[in-house]
Every structure is written in structure tokens, then in C-alpha cells.
Design a protein around this motif. Structure first.
Motif, PDB file in Angstrom:
ATOM      1  N   SER A   5       0.812  -1.226   0.000  1.00 13.23           N
ATOM      2  CA  SER A   5       0.000   0.000   0.000  1.00 13.23           C
ATOM      3  C   SER A   5       0.838   1.265   0.000  1.00 13.23           C
ATOM      4  CB  SER A   5      -0.933   0.008   1.223  1.00 13.23           C
ATOM      5  OG  SER A   5      -0.178  -0.073   2.421  1.00 13.23           O
ATOM      6  N   TYR A   6       2.156   1.140   0.336  1.00 16.43           N
ATOM      7  CA  TYR A   6       3.029   2.320   0.340  1.00 16.43           C
ATOM      8  C   TYR A   6       3.617   2.601  -1.034  1.00 16.43           C
ATOM      9  CZ  TYR A   6       6.736   5.548   1.692  1.00 16.43           C
ATOM     10  OH  TYR A   6       7.554   6.653   1.795  1.00 16.43           O
ATOM     11  N   LEU A   7       3.606   1.619  -1.924  1.00 15.58           N
ATOM     12  CA  LEU A   7       4.202   1.780  -3.244  1.00 15.58           C
ATOM     13  C   LEU A   7       3.375   2.727  -4.111  1.00 15.58           C
ATOM     14  CD1 LEU A   7       5.104  -1.960  -3.913  1.00 15.58           C
ATOM     15  CD2 LEU A   7       6.612  -0.166  -3.028  1.00 15.58           C
ATOM     16  N   GLU A   8       3.926   3.083  -5.274  1.00 24.64           N
ATOM     17  CA  GLU A   8       3.227   3.966  -6.192  1.00 24.64           C
ATOM     18  C   GLU A   8       1.882   3.361  -6.601  1.00 24.64           C
ATOM     19  OE1 GLU A   8       7.630   4.743  -6.680  1.00 24.64           O
ATOM     20  OE2 GLU A   8       6.309   3.064  -6.284  1.00 24.64           O
ATOM     21  N   PRO A   9       0.832   4.192  -6.762  1.00 22.55           N
ATOM     22  CA  PRO A   9      -0.508   3.685  -7.105  1.00 22.55           C
ATOM     23  C   PRO A   9      -0.511   2.806  -8.356  1.00 22.55           C
ATOM     24  CG  PRO A   9      -0.643   5.980  -6.470  1.00 22.55           C
ATOM     25  CD  PRO A   9       0.812   5.642  -6.531  1.00 22.55           C
ATOM     26  N   GLU A  10       0.252   3.220  -9.400  1.00 22.62           N
ATOM     27  CA  GLU A  10       0.262   2.430 -10.634  1.00 22.62           C
ATOM     28  C   GLU A  10       0.913   1.066 -10.420  1.00 22.62           C
ATOM     29  OE1 GLU A  10       3.657   5.495 -10.781  1.00 22.62           O
ATOM     30  OE2 GLU A  10       1.533   5.403 -10.211  1.00 22.62           O
ATOM     31  N   LEU A  11       1.937   1.023  -9.549  1.00 21.80           N
ATOM     32  CA  LEU A  11       2.580  -0.253  -9.250  1.00 21.80           C
ATOM     33  C   LEU A  11       1.647  -1.136  -8.411  1.00 21.80           C
ATOM     34  CD1 LEU A  11       5.014  -2.096  -9.419  1.00 21.80           C
ATOM     35  CD2 LEU A  11       6.049  -0.876  -7.491  1.00 21.80           C
ATOM     36  N   GLN A  12       0.907  -0.527  -7.507  1.00 21.11           N
ATOM     37  CA  GLN A  12      -0.090  -1.280  -6.731  1.00 21.11           C
ATOM     38  C   GLN A  12      -1.120  -1.924  -7.657  1.00 21.11           C
ATOM     39  OE1 GLN A  12      -1.835   0.659  -3.268  1.00 21.11           O
ATOM     40  NE2 GLN A  12      -0.178   2.172  -3.267  1.00 21.11           N
ATOM     41  N   ASP A  13      -1.566  -1.165  -8.660  1.00 19.45           N
ATOM     42  CA  ASP A  13      -2.556  -1.692  -9.607  1.00 19.45           C
ATOM     43  C   ASP A  13      -1.997  -2.873 -10.387  1.00 19.45           C
ATOM     44  OD1 ASP A  13      -4.289   0.252  -8.751  1.00 19.45           O
ATOM     45  OD2 ASP A  13      -3.821   1.652 -10.379  1.00 19.45           O
ATOM     46  N   THR A  14      -0.722  -2.759 -10.795  1.00 15.11           N
ATOM     47  CA  THR A  14      -0.076  -3.844 -11.545  1.00 15.11           C
ATOM     48  C   THR A  14       0.020  -5.108 -10.700  1.00 15.11           C
ATOM     49  OG1 THR A  14       1.239  -2.234 -12.794  1.00 15.11           O
ATOM     50  CG2 THR A  14       2.009  -4.509 -12.798  1.00 15.11           C
ATOM     51  N   ILE A  15       0.411  -4.947  -9.433  1.00 13.61           N
ATOM     52  CA  ILE A  15       0.554  -6.093  -8.535  1.00 13.61           C
ATOM     53  C   ILE A  15      -0.807  -6.753  -8.283  1.00 13.61           C
ATOM     54  CG2 ILE A  15       1.179  -6.790  -6.189  1.00 13.61           C
ATOM     55  CD1 ILE A  15       3.294  -4.559  -6.244  1.00 13.61           C
ATOM     56  N   LYS A  16      -1.836  -5.930  -8.048  1.00 13.03           N
ATOM     57  CA  LYS A  16      -3.171  -6.472  -7.774  1.00 13.03           C
ATOM     58  C   LYS A  16      -3.755  -7.175  -8.997  1.00 13.03           C
ATOM     59  CE  LYS A  16      -4.375  -3.223  -4.088  1.00 13.03           C
ATOM     60  NZ  LYS A  16      -5.245  -2.099  -3.666  1.00 13.03           N
ATOM     61  N   ALA A  17      -3.464  -6.612 -10.191  1.00 14.56           N
ATOM     62  CA  ALA A  17      -3.979  -7.230 -11.411  1.00 14.56           C
ATOM     63  C   ALA A  17      -3.342  -8.589 -11.659  1.00 14.56           C
ATOM     64  CB  ALA A  17      -3.720  -6.308 -12.606  1.00 14.56           C
ATOM     65  N   LYS A  18      -2.072  -8.748 -11.231  1.00 20.16           N
ATOM     66  CA  LYS A  18      -1.352  -9.985 -11.492  1.00 20.16           C
ATOM     67  C   LYS A  18      -1.502 -11.002 -10.361  1.00 20.16           C
ATOM     68  CE  LYS A  18       3.161 -11.594 -13.132  1.00 20.16           C
ATOM     69  NZ  LYS A  18       4.528 -11.182 -13.521  1.00 20.16           N
ATOM     70  N   TYR A  19      -1.493 -10.506  -9.103  1.00 19.00           N
ATOM     71  CA  TYR A  19      -1.497 -11.421  -7.962  1.00 19.00           C
ATOM     72  C   TYR A  19      -2.736 -11.278  -7.070  1.00 19.00           C
ATOM     73  CZ  TYR A  19       3.463 -11.896  -9.141  1.00 19.00           C
ATOM     74  OH  TYR A  19       4.639 -12.124  -9.790  1.00 19.00           O
ATOM     75  N   GLY A  20      -3.609 -10.343  -7.367  1.00 17.40           N
ATOM     76  CA  GLY A  20      -4.775 -10.129  -6.526  1.00 17.40           C
ATOM     77  C   GLY A  20      -4.370  -9.532  -5.189  1.00 17.40           C
ATOM     78  N   GLU A  21      -5.008  -9.981  -4.113  1.00 15.07           N
ATOM     79  CA  GLU A  21      -4.713  -9.463  -2.775  1.00 15.07           C
ATOM     80  C   GLU A  21      -3.735 -10.352  -2.016  1.00 15.07           C
ATOM     81  OE1 GLU A  21      -5.770  -6.626  -1.700  1.00 15.07           O
ATOM     82  OE2 GLU A  21      -7.151  -6.169  -3.347  1.00 15.07           O
ATOM     83  N   GLN A  22      -3.077 -11.283  -2.722  1.00 17.87           N
ATOM     84  CA  GLN A  22      -2.202 -12.239  -2.046  1.00 17.87           C
ATOM     85  C   GLN A  22      -0.896 -11.595  -1.558  1.00 17.87           C
ATOM     86  OE1 GLN A  22      -1.595 -15.465  -4.748  1.00 17.87           O
ATOM     87  NE2 GLN A  22      -3.710 -16.172  -4.673  1.00 17.87           N
ATOM     88  N   VAL A  23      -0.382 -10.636  -2.306  1.00 16.44           N
ATOM     89  CA  VAL A  23       0.896 -10.016  -1.963  1.00 16.44           C
ATOM     90  C   VAL A  23       0.640  -8.795  -1.091  1.00 16.44           C
ATOM     91  CG1 VAL A  23       3.001  -8.957  -2.845  1.00 16.44           C
ATOM     92  CG2 VAL A  23       1.918 -10.819  -4.115  1.00 16.44           C
ATOM     93  N   LEU A  24       1.038  -8.887   0.166  1.00 20.32           N
ATOM     94  CA  LEU A  24       0.826  -7.784   1.105  1.00 20.32           C
ATOM     95  C   LEU A  24       2.085  -6.944   1.304  1.00 20.32           C
ATOM     96  CD1 LEU A  24      -1.249  -9.645   3.857  1.00 20.32           C
ATOM     97  CD2 LEU A  24      -2.087  -8.278   1.929  1.00 20.32           C
ATOM     98  N   PHE A  25       3.250  -7.572   1.121  1.00 18.50           N
ATOM     99  CA  PHE A  25       4.511  -6.864   1.328  1.00 18.50           C
ATOM    100  C   PHE A  25       5.418  -7.047   0.116  1.00 18.50           C
ATOM    101  CE2 PHE A  25       3.037  -7.688   5.644  1.00 18.50           C
ATOM    102  CZ  PHE A  25       3.241  -6.447   6.251  1.00 18.50           C
ATOM    103  N   ALA A  26       6.210  -6.005  -0.159  1.00 21.16           N
ATOM    104  CA  ALA A  26       7.216  -6.052  -1.228  1.00 21.16           C
ATOM    105  C   ALA A  26       8.587  -5.958  -0.574  1.00 21.16           C
ATOM    106  CB  ALA A  26       7.019  -4.900  -2.212  1.00 21.16           C
ATOM    107  N   TYR A  27       9.537  -6.750  -1.059  1.00 21.83           N
ATOM    108  CA  TYR A  27      10.872  -6.811  -0.469  1.00 21.83           C
ATOM    109  C   TYR A  27      11.878  -6.215  -1.457  1.00 21.83           C
ATOM    110  CZ  TYR A  27       8.631 -10.097   2.698  1.00 21.83           C
ATOM    111  OH  TYR A  27       7.775 -10.679   3.606  1.00 21.83           O
ATOM    112  N   PHE A  28      12.878  -5.526  -0.892  1.00 16.42           N
ATOM    113  CA  PHE A  28      13.896  -4.910  -1.746  1.00 16.42           C
ATOM    114  C   PHE A  28      15.215  -4.818  -0.999  1.00 16.42           C
ATOM    115  CE2 PHE A  28      11.988  -1.523   0.674  1.00 16.42           C
ATOM    116  CZ  PHE A  28      13.040  -0.670   0.990  1.00 16.42           C
ATOM    117  N   ASN A  29      16.288  -4.654  -1.754  1.00 17.63           N
ATOM    118  CA  ASN A  29      17.623  -4.525  -1.187  1.00 17.63           C
ATOM    119  C   ASN A  29      17.905  -3.051  -0.987  1.00 17.63           C
ATOM    120  OD1 ASN A  29      20.290  -4.589  -0.506  1.00 17.63           O
ATOM    121  ND2 ASN A  29      21.008  -5.505  -2.399  1.00 17.63           N
ATOM    122  N   LYS A  30      18.041  -2.631   0.277  1.00 19.07           N
ATOM    123  CA  LYS A  30      18.238  -1.211   0.554  1.00 19.07           C
ATOM    124  C   LYS A  30      19.689  -0.782   0.357  1.00 19.07           C
ATOM    125  CE  LYS A  30      19.104  -1.526   5.561  1.00 19.07           C
ATOM    126  NZ  LYS A  30      20.487  -1.026   5.506  1.00 19.07           N
ATOM    127  N   GLY A  31      20.595  -1.740   0.160  1.00 17.64           N
ATOM    128  CA  GLY A  31      22.003  -1.397  -0.041  1.00 17.64           C
ATOM    129  C   GLY A  31      22.753  -1.343   1.279  1.00 17.64           C
TER     130      GLY A  31
END
Length: 333
Positions: free
Chosen positions: A306-332
Motif C-alpha cells: 500500500s506504500y508503493l506507487e498507485p500504478e505499481l499497486q494496480d499492476t501487482i493487484k492485477a497480477k497477484y490479486g490481494e495475495q501479496v501484502l509486502f514487497a521486499y527490496f535490497n536497501k544497499g
């Protein structure tokens, strides 16, 4: 018992023992052929496991490994990845080879890194530079010189450990180096002039202020492409979800804060200790030991979708539905 019968029993037992030993060796070798040398040695889901992992790959003792040892380690790791473990190789040898490999070779390109830029050199290198920055803070030339040395060291480390998947241009690195050095020197010189009439202890904290200011400039400048293009975010199964600028901003902010926080204990508490020690009669007599003593005393993240960009949220929901609640990334680092 008849001597011939005893002899047969002895030789029979020896033959059986030999076959059992060979069976154990063969089983070990077959197990090693499928040994995953890239798997973490400790559980990375626990804090203690991650601490042990990073202590292992940043062990300063690996700096003294010879070129022959490093080449041997690379050959062992590459063969192990192909399932071609040499006969008689022990698990301890594989783990040691991987430790040397991780300490000296770039994780993306596999190229041997320069010694000063390796993460295993961070402890001795950082101790030396920090110690001298804290010791030689009274004169302007010394302040300028050691701040320049520190930023040059940081620039070399950043270049050596650059992300090969998202390379930083020479122009970008040069600009980052110039701005960080200028910021550090300007902060140190300005605060040195401002603290001339302040208590001596305040002047000892000037190097920390300069390092903190430089980190606030250097890291965002060095990683500006991540802020422009975003960084890859994944689900917990390592499936790519897309690129996020917000995740990049969070990661860079956390790195800046962590860099400053890591420098704080040594560069804030150590001046207080040295201020007290230098009042002792013995320390006044052996001023030549002040600098060595100063050196000696220095010693994966996730975001709600829910913190990600709105367009990216839409892409994730369209592909995975409500299954993905968290996104993981390498902060460096």
C-alpha cells in the motif's frame, strides 16, 4: 585360537573396515557434489544468523590472504557450483574457500576487487582513518587532509562494491566524490572556526559532524539513478513485482541513517574518553601514543504494498490479486 584362523579374522576385519571407510568417503563425496556452496551458512531469518554471516564475509584476517589462496578459493567455488568437487575435499575447505571468495571477489562480475575497497578492509581501514580524524582536528591543514582521505576512501569503497546490474557512470561517481569531499571539508572548516571559543570537547566532535554531512550528500548522489528509475521490488518468493522510486527513497534514507548511527559511538564517545585520558600525567608525557591509542579505541527490508506507487499497486493487484501484502527490496549497504 589357531594362528592362521586369527590372521584370517584380522585381515577380514581390516578389509571390512576398509570397505566401510571407502563407502563413507564415497557417500561424503557424493553429498559434496550436490553441496550448495552459495547457501548461507547460518539462518538468515534470524538476527544472530545475519550477524554471523556478515562477520564471516568481512573478517579482516582475509585481507592477508595471498593471491594464490584467493585464486584457489575462486577455482573451488566455481567447481563446486558445477558439481565438480575434487575428491577428498572437506566441507570445512569448501566453507573457507567461499569465505575467501566472498571477501575478495565482486558478487556480480566475479572480478577480484582491490584490497582497500574490499568490505573485509573496512574495519582496519576505518579504524585508522577515524582515529587520525579524531586526533588531528586542531589545525586547518590537518582537518582538510584527513577529511579528503576519508572521502577518497569512501569513494573507492563505493566504486569497488558498485552494483554491476545498475552501473554508476564515471561522471556520476566523480560528481558524488567532489560534492561529498567539498561538503565534508566545508563543514569541518566552518565548525572548526565556529568552535574556537567553545570547550575543547566540542571541537573534538567536528569530524563526526563532517562525516554525517558528507553521508547525507554522498549516498543520495551516488545512488541518484535509483531515485530516478526506481529499484526492483519482489514478493517473498523472489518474484519481481516491478520498480519503485519510493522503495529507493526509503532504502537510501535508511542507509544514510545507519551510516551515521554506526559512526556515532566511536566518534562521539571516543572524544569524551580521550579528553579524560589526555589529562593524566602519563598521557601528557607520551603524546606520541595519542594517535595510535585513538586508532585502537575506534574499533533485506520490506514495505507494505500500500506504500508503493498507485500504478505499481494496480499492476501487482492485477497480477497477484490481494495475495501479496509486502514487497521486499535490497536497501544497499
Amino acid at each position: 585360537m589357531d594362528s592362521s584362523l586369527l590372521t584370517q579374522v584380522v585381515f577380514g576385519c581390516q578389509a571390512l573396515e576398509y570397505r566401510i571407510c571407502r563407502l563413507c568417503v564415497n557417500n561424503m563425496e557424493s553429498d559434496l557434489s550436490s553441496f550448495n556452496i552459495d547457501a548461507p551458512r547460518w539462518d538468515q531469518c534470524t538476527f544472530l544468523g545475519r550477524v554471523k554471516h556478515f562477520f564471516n564475509i568481512t573478517d579482516p584476517r582475509t585481507v592477508f590472504a595471498s593471491e594464490q589462496e584467493l585464486d584457489w578459493a575462486k577455482a573451488v567455488v566455481e567447481k563446486s557450483r558445477m558439481g565438480l568437487v575434487p575428491p577428498g575435499t572437506q566441507v570445512e575447505q569448501l566453507l573457507y574457500a567461499k569465505k575467501l571468495y566472498d571477501s575478495a571477489f565482486h558478487p556480480d562480475t566475479g572480478e577480484k576487487m582491490n584490497v582497500i575497497g574490499r568490505m573485509s578492509f573496512q574495519v582496519p581501514g576505518g579504524m585508522i582513518i577515524t582515529g587520525f580524524m579524531l586526533q588531528f582536528y586542531r589545525t586547518m591543514p590537518a582537518v582538510i587532509f584527513w577529511q579528503w582521505v576519508n572521502q577518497s576512501f569512501n569513494a573507492l569503497v563505493n566504486y569497488t562494491n558498485r552494483n554491476a546490474a545498475s552501473p554508476t557512470s564515471v561522471r556520476q561517481m566523480a560528481l558524488s566524490y567532489f560534492t561529498a569531499t567539498t561538503t565534508a571539508v566545508a563543514t569541518a572548516v566552518g565548525m572548526n572556526m565556529w568552535t574556537k571559543r567553545a570547550p575543547p570537547l566540542v571541537g573534538r566532535w567536528v569530524p563526526f559532524a563532517a562525516v554525517a554531512a558528507a553521508n547525507c550528500v554522498n549516498i543520495p548522489m551516488m545512488r541518484q539513478q535509483e531515485l530516478i528509475q526506481g529499484i526492483c521490488v519482489k514478493d517473498r518468493d523472489q518474484n519481481e513485482l516491478g520498480c519503485s522510486q519510493r522503495a529507493a527513497a526509503v532504502g537510501i534514507t535508511q542507509v544514510v541513517i545507519s551510516r551515521i548511527t554506526m559512526a556515532a559511538p566511536g566518534m562521539i564517545l571516543l572524544p569524551v574518553i580521550m579528553e579524560r585520558l589526555e589529562r593524566l600525567r602519563m598521557m601528557k608525557k607520551v603524546r606520541v601514543l595519542h594517535a595510535p591509542l585513538q586508532v585502537l579505541l575506534c574499533g533485506c527490508f520490506k514495505l507494505p504494498v500500500s506504500y508503493l506507487e498507485p500504478e505499481l499497486q494496480d499492476t501487482i493487484k492485477a497480477k497477484y490479486g490481494e495475495q501479496v501484502l509486502f514487497a521486499y527490496f535490497n536497501k544497499g549497504l
